[in-house]
Design a protein around this motif. Structure first.
Motif, PDB file in Angstrom:
ATOM      1  N   PHE A 173       0.814  -1.198   0.000  1.00  0.00           N
ATOM      2  CA  PHE A 173       0.000   0.000   0.000  1.00  0.00           C
ATOM      3  C   PHE A 173       0.856   1.259   0.000  1.00  0.00           C
ATOM      4  CE2 PHE A 173       0.052   2.299   4.040  1.00  0.00           C
ATOM      5  CZ  PHE A 173       0.870   1.481   4.784  1.00  0.00           C
ATOM      6  N   LYS A 174       2.176   1.096   0.019  1.00  0.00           N
ATOM      7  CA  LYS A 174       3.044   2.267   0.028  1.00  0.00           C
ATOM      8  C   LYS A 174       2.972   2.965  -1.308  1.00  0.00           C
ATOM      9  CE  LYS A 174       7.606   2.196  -0.249  1.00  0.00           C
ATOM     10  NZ  LYS A 174       9.059   2.100   0.033  1.00  0.00           N
ATOM     11  N   THR A 175       2.786   4.270  -1.272  1.00  0.00           N
ATOM     12  CA  THR A 175       2.697   5.073  -2.482  1.00  0.00           C
ATOM     13  C   THR A 175       4.051   5.692  -2.770  1.00  0.00           C
ATOM     14  OG1 THR A 175       0.393   5.590  -1.945  1.00  0.00           O
ATOM     15  CG2 THR A 175       1.477   6.981  -3.582  1.00  0.00           C
ATOM     16  N   ILE A 176       4.541   5.531  -3.995  1.00  0.00           N
ATOM     17  CA  ILE A 176       5.799   6.136  -4.432  1.00  0.00           C
ATOM     18  C   ILE A 176       5.464   7.360  -5.258  1.00  0.00           C
ATOM     19  CG2 ILE A 176       7.963   5.810  -5.665  1.00  0.00           C
ATOM     20  CD1 ILE A 176       7.691   3.990  -3.276  1.00  0.00           C
ATOM     21  N   PHE A 177       6.023   8.510  -4.854  1.00  0.00           N
ATOM     22  CA  PHE A 177       5.740   9.761  -5.533  1.00  0.00           C
ATOM     23  C   PHE A 177       6.903  10.177  -6.420  1.00  0.00           C
ATOM     24  CE2 PHE A 177       1.876  11.361  -3.519  1.00  0.00           C
ATOM     25  CZ  PHE A 177       1.787  10.583  -2.387  1.00  0.00           C
ATOM     26  N   GLY A 178       6.571  10.778  -7.557  1.00  0.00           N
ATOM     27  CA  GLY A 178       7.582  11.463  -8.344  1.00  0.00           C
ATOM     28  C   GLY A 178       7.942  12.782  -7.683  1.00  0.00           C
ATOM     29  N   ALA A 179       8.997  13.424  -8.194  1.00  0.00           N
ATOM     30  CA  ALA A 179       9.469  14.669  -7.593  1.00  0.00           C
ATOM     31  C   ALA A 179       8.538  15.840  -7.873  1.00  0.00           C
ATOM     32  CB  ALA A 179      10.864  14.996  -8.109  1.00  0.00           C
ATOM     33  N   GLY A 180       7.680  15.724  -8.888  1.00  0.00           N
ATOM     34  CA  GLY A 180       6.763  16.809  -9.228  1.00  0.00           C
ATOM     35  C   GLY A 180       7.303  17.689 -10.335  1.00  0.00           C
ATOM     36  N   THR A 181       6.415  18.154 -11.206  1.00  0.00           N
ATOM     37  CA  THR A 181       6.749  19.101 -12.267  1.00  0.00           C
ATOM     38  C   THR A 181       6.024  20.406 -11.994  1.00  0.00           C
ATOM     39  OG1 THR A 181       7.006  17.357 -13.935  1.00  0.00           O
ATOM     40  CG2 THR A 181       6.665  19.610 -14.734  1.00  0.00           C
ATOM     41  N   ARG A 182       6.781  21.508 -11.930  1.00  0.00           N
ATOM     42  CA  ARG A 182       6.167  22.821 -11.725  1.00  0.00           C
ATOM     43  C   ARG A 182       5.678  23.352 -13.063  1.00  0.00           C
ATOM     44  NH1 ARG A 182       9.195  27.135  -8.255  1.00  0.00           N
ATOM     45  NH2 ARG A 182       7.085  27.949  -8.246  1.00  0.00           N
TER      46      ARG A 182
ATOM     47  N   GLN B  20       8.755  16.424   2.347  1.00  0.00           N
ATOM     48  CA  GLN B  20       8.935  16.794   0.951  1.00  0.00           C
ATOM     49  C   GLN B  20      10.113  17.743   0.860  1.00  0.00           C
ATOM     50  OE1 GLN B  20       5.814  19.171  -0.991  1.00  0.00           O
ATOM     51  NE2 GLN B  20       6.079  17.959  -2.841  1.00  0.00           N
ATOM     52  N   ASP B  21      11.164  17.311   0.172  1.00  0.00           N
ATOM     53  CA  ASP B  21      12.351  18.107  -0.030  1.00  0.00           C
ATOM     54  C   ASP B  21      12.408  18.568  -1.481  1.00  0.00           C
ATOM     55  OD1 ASP B  21      13.784  15.609   1.982  1.00  0.00           O
ATOM     56  OD2 ASP B  21      13.365  17.649   2.633  1.00  0.00           O
ATOM     57  N   PRO B  22      13.015  19.721  -1.765  1.00  0.00           N
ATOM     58  CA  PRO B  22      13.079  20.237  -3.136  1.00  0.00           C
ATOM     59  C   PRO B  22      13.665  19.204  -4.095  1.00  0.00           C
ATOM     60  CG  PRO B  22      13.853  21.890  -1.588  1.00  0.00           C
ATOM     61  CD  PRO B  22      13.665  20.623  -0.796  1.00  0.00           C
ATOM     62  N   GLY B  23      12.996  18.998  -5.226  1.00  0.00           N
ATOM     63  CA  GLY B  23      13.492  18.069  -6.233  1.00  0.00           C
ATOM     64  C   GLY B  23      13.305  16.605  -5.885  1.00  0.00           C
ATOM     65  N   MET B  24      12.657  16.351  -4.760  1.00  0.00           N
ATOM     66  CA  MET B  24      12.444  14.954  -4.346  1.00  0.00           C
ATOM     67  C   MET B  24      10.952  14.711  -4.198  1.00  0.00           C
ATOM     68  SD  MET B  24      15.615  14.000  -3.919  1.00  0.00           S
ATOM     69  CE  MET B  24      15.611  12.542  -2.884  1.00  0.00           C
ATOM     70  N   GLY B  25      10.566  13.481  -4.342  1.00  0.00           N
ATOM     71  CA  GLY B  25       9.163  13.145  -4.101  1.00  0.00           C
ATOM     72  C   GLY B  25       8.866  13.110  -2.621  1.00  0.00           C
ATOM     73  N   LEU B  26       7.617  12.951  -2.298  1.00  0.00           N
ATOM     74  CA  LEU B  26       7.221  12.785  -0.907  1.00  0.00           C
ATOM     75  C   LEU B  26       7.805  11.476  -0.379  1.00  0.00           C
ATOM     76  CD1 LEU B  26       3.536  13.820  -1.449  1.00  0.00           C
ATOM     77  CD2 LEU B  26       5.075  14.979   0.120  1.00  0.00           C
ATOM     78  N   LYS B  27       8.419  11.539   0.780  1.00  0.00           N
ATOM     79  CA  LYS B  27       8.995  10.348   1.406  1.00  0.00           C
ATOM     80  C   LYS B  27       8.208  10.023   2.678  1.00  0.00           C
ATOM     81  CE  LYS B  27      12.502  10.103  -1.470  1.00  0.00           C
ATOM     82  NZ  LYS B  27      12.571   9.015  -2.477  1.00  0.00           N
ATOM     83  N   LEU B  28       7.811   8.762   2.813  1.00  0.00           N
ATOM     84  CA  LEU B  28       7.015   8.346   3.968  1.00  0.00           C
ATOM     85  C   LEU B  28       7.904   8.186   5.190  1.00  0.00           C
ATOM     86  CD1 LEU B  28       4.188   7.409   4.908  1.00  0.00           C
ATOM     87  CD2 LEU B  28       4.872   5.093   4.300  1.00  0.00           C
ATOM     88  N   ILE B  29       7.528   8.845   6.288  1.00  0.00           N
ATOM     89  CA  ILE B  29       8.306   8.773   7.521  1.00  0.00           C
ATOM     90  C   ILE B  29       7.738   7.683   8.432  1.00  0.00           C
ATOM     91  CG2 ILE B  29       9.126  10.067   9.520  1.00  0.00           C
ATOM     92  CD1 ILE B  29       8.552  12.646   7.933  1.00  0.00           C
ATOM     93  N   TYR B  30       6.474   7.799   8.768  1.00  0.00           N
ATOM     94  CA  TYR B  30       5.762   6.833   9.614  1.00  0.00           C
ATOM     95  C   TYR B  30       4.325   6.770   9.137  1.00  0.00           C
ATOM     96  CZ  TYR B  30       9.069   5.888  13.470  1.00  0.00           C
ATOM     97  OH  TYR B  30      10.124   5.442  14.235  1.00  0.00           O
ATOM     98  N   TYR B  31       3.673   5.683   9.477  1.00  0.00           N
ATOM     99  CA  TYR B  31       2.252   5.584   9.212  1.00  0.00           C
ATOM    100  C   TYR B  31       1.566   4.846  10.357  1.00  0.00           C
ATOM    101  CZ  TYR B  31       3.070   0.749   7.640  1.00  0.00           C
ATOM    102  OH  TYR B  31       3.422  -0.572   7.557  1.00  0.00           O
ATOM    103  N   SER B  32       0.249   4.954  10.384  1.00  0.00           N
ATOM    104  CA  SER B  32      -0.535   4.305  11.424  1.00  0.00           C
ATOM    105  C   SER B  32      -1.797   3.719  10.799  1.00  0.00           C
ATOM    106  CB  SER B  32      -0.917   5.308  12.510  1.00  0.00           C
ATOM    107  OG  SER B  32      -1.865   4.754  13.396  1.00  0.00           O
ATOM    108  N   VAL B  33      -2.145   2.490  11.190  1.00  0.00           N
ATOM    109  CA  VAL B  33      -3.338   1.840  10.642  1.00  0.00           C
ATOM    110  C   VAL B  33      -4.522   1.935  11.600  1.00  0.00           C
ATOM    111  CG1 VAL B  33      -1.899   0.308   9.270  1.00  0.00           C
ATOM    112  CG2 VAL B  33      -2.751  -0.460  11.489  1.00  0.00           C
ATOM    113  N   GLY B  34      -4.311   2.575  12.731  1.00  0.00           N
ATOM    114  CA  GLY B  34      -5.387   2.760  13.697  1.00  0.00           C
ATOM    115  C   GLY B  34      -4.794   3.174  15.025  1.00  0.00           C
TER     116      GLY B  34
END
Lengths: 111, 114
Positions: free
Chosen positions: A97-106, B37-51
């Motif tokens: 269920f982990k979603t992998i995101f691209g860096a994004g295009t402005r 979310q860092d510049p030029g990088m995608g969103l990175k998952l740190i932690y999650y919770s299912v309940g």
């Protein structure tokens, strides 16, 4: 190699232009594909999603998936200044269920 | 219906300080997530919770801790802040963990560590 590659742009187009935004991926297990739109200083919001290869249309937006080439696209017709945002592709494999995101295009749409 | 709210919006920390980023959702969602979310990088998952009471590490958990005592709240704790933790932090929630369920994001917290 990143699992998902997306050109960060920026992409600048005149109002009314057709915009093409693209992502490539390396993991053939990805089966569910999404596009998020993120306005400046805001959180991402889901724009479109698709499971299968082919096209999916929603108003001015068309999402396209080519699994054989591991390539997805988002087309915006008749682009408007209000479309100016960062567009992130995202994908999920069938097993997890982990979603992998691209860096994004402005994207900037000039009036 | 406020959706996902995050506080603070902005924060500057000194190296070694600690802080808690707050996240609350009013949609009765079981699943909650923290991303950076860092510049030029995608969103990175740190932690999650299912309940409530159940949390697990994501892709980049080092330097962070979480807890989930209620369905609504999912705070993220930074201990001993480092410049590498300068980022924009987003909290998200979803009704389930299925890939087809939409994740709803908060507006983000912009953190600078100097």
């Amino acid at each position: 190699q990143k699992e998902v590659e997306q050109d960060p742009g920026p992409l600048s187009v005149p109002e009314g232009a057709i915009v093409s935004l693209n992502c490539t991926y390396s993991n053939s297990a990805f089966q569910y594909f999404m596009w998020y739109r993120q306005y400046s200083r805001k959180g991402p919001e889901l724009l479109m999603y698709t499971y299968s290869s082919g096209n999916k249309e929603d108003g001015r937006f068309t999402a396209q998936v080519d699994k054989s080439s591991k390539y997805i696209s988002l087309f915006i017709r008749d682009s408007q200044p209000s479309d100016s945002a960062t567009y992130l592709c995202a994908m999920v494999d069938t097993g997890g269920f982990k979603t992998i995101f691209g860096a994004g295009t402005r994207l900037f749409v000039k009036a | 219906n406020a959706g996902v709210t995050q506080t603070p919006k902005f924060r500057i920390l000194k190296i070694g300080q600690s802080m808690t980023l707050q996240c609350t959702q009013d949609m009765n969602h079981n699943y909650m997530y923290w991303y950076r979310q860092d510049p030029g990088m995608g969103l990175k998952l740190i932690y999650y919770s299912v309940g409530a009471g159940i949390t697990d590490k994501g892709e980049v958990p080092n330097g962070y801790n979480v807890s989930r005592s209620t369905t609504e709240d999912f705070p993220l704790r930074l201990e001993l802040a480092a410049p590498s933790q300068t980022s924009v932090y987003f909290c998200a929630s979803a009704s389930s963990g299925r890939s087809t369920d939409t994740q709803y994001f908060g507006p983000g917290t912009r953190l600078t560590v100097l």
